[in-house]
Design a protein around this motif. Structure first.
Motif, short mmCIF file in Angstrom:
data_model
loop_
_atom_site.label_atom_id
_atom_site.label_comp_id
_atom_site.label_asym_id
_atom_site.label_seq_id
_atom_site.Cartn_x
_atom_site.Cartn_y
_atom_site.Cartn_z
N SER A 2 25.07 -6.53 15.94
CA SER A 2 25.54 -8.04 15.84
C SER A 2 26.99 -8.05 16.23
O SER A 2 27.73 -7.33 15.76
N GLN A 3 27.18 -9.14 16.91
CA GLN A 3 28.53 -9.69 17.09
C GLN A 3 29.21 -10.58 15.88
O GLN A 3 30.43 -10.66 16.00
N TYR A 4 28.33 -10.70 14.92
CA TYR A 4 29.10 -11.36 13.84
C TYR A 4 28.47 -10.54 12.49
O TYR A 4 27.50 -9.84 12.45
N ARG A 85 26.49 -20.21 15.28
CA ARG A 85 27.65 -19.45 15.06
C ARG A 85 28.43 -19.34 13.86
O ARG A 85 28.95 -18.31 13.45
N ALA A 89 29.07 -16.17 11.26
CA ALA A 89 30.47 -15.77 11.21
C ALA A 89 30.71 -15.47 9.64
O ALA A 89 31.40 -14.99 9.26
#
Length: 208
Positions: A2-4, A85, A89
């Motif tokens: 995951s980017q988060y 997002r 985050a």
């Protein structure tokens, strides 16, 4: 990966598959473990996206399939940027009842919008799920569930058996193309058992 720090889960499938019930049960299970969970849906999830949802699902306003596609992604852009997002985050587990796989299945496979056009919009959104559950149900069972529902049917529920067959073939193809992300799940399980199955799959895939 995951980017988060959070984890993004989507639930997909045809009409009557029990996505909303499964999403709510899974969210409750995760909250009982002390997790922060955002349960949301598409189209929807923000005030603007919910307004678009009402337009998309009504049978009163004819819309060309490409127009439907663009409306889905307009609602999605608002949802992603203002809700999804930020939640990911801050480390939340996000559970979304439908996401862009549904647009691909319904508008591209079901209604004939070029697949490449939907793919470009997916790339523009830029937020792939970490894990997508495809809830599978026999057609007769799904039809019985829809019949038992109260209230009028929406735009897509009225499109007939041929359309539904194309949509389900679309989900099959999407799952086959992305086996690392997409997991087929038996949606005939009772809600608590289904939620437990989804929870176990998240733990196995995400280690959390």
């Amino acid at each position: 990966m995951s980017q988060y720090p959070g984890f993004f889960v989507t639930l997909e499938g045809g009409e009557g598959a029990g996505k909303s019930t499964a999403a709510a049960a899974l969210a409750a299970l995760l909250r009982d473990e002390g997790r922060e969970v955002l349960a949301t849906r598409e189209p929807g999830g923000t005030k603007g996206a919910e307004a678009v949802r009402a337009l998309l699902l009504t049978t009163d306003t004819p819309l060309h399939p490409l127009a439907q596609t663009m409306l889905h992604f307009a609602a999605r852009a608002d949802h992603v940027e203002t809700v999804l997002r930020p939640a990911l985050a801050r480390g939340a587990i996000v559970i979304c009842d439908r996401y862009y796989d549904s647009t691909m299945a319904y508008q591209a496979y079901g209604q004939g919008v070029p697949r490449a056009a939907v793919e470009r919009l997916i790339e523009l959104i830029g937020l792939p799920p970490d894990l997508s559950f495809f809830l599978e149900l026999p057609a007769a069972t799904a039809a019985a569930r829809l019949t038992a529902r109260a209230g009028a049917s929406d735009r897509y529920e009225q499109m007939g058996e041929d359309f539904t067959a194309r949509v389900m073939a679309g989900f099959d193809d999407i799952a086959a193309r992305e086996p690392q992300r997409c997991v087929r799940v038996d949606a005939t399980l009772p809600p608590e058992a289904l939620a437990a199955r989804l929870r176990a799959l998240i733990r196995a895939r995400a280690g959390r």
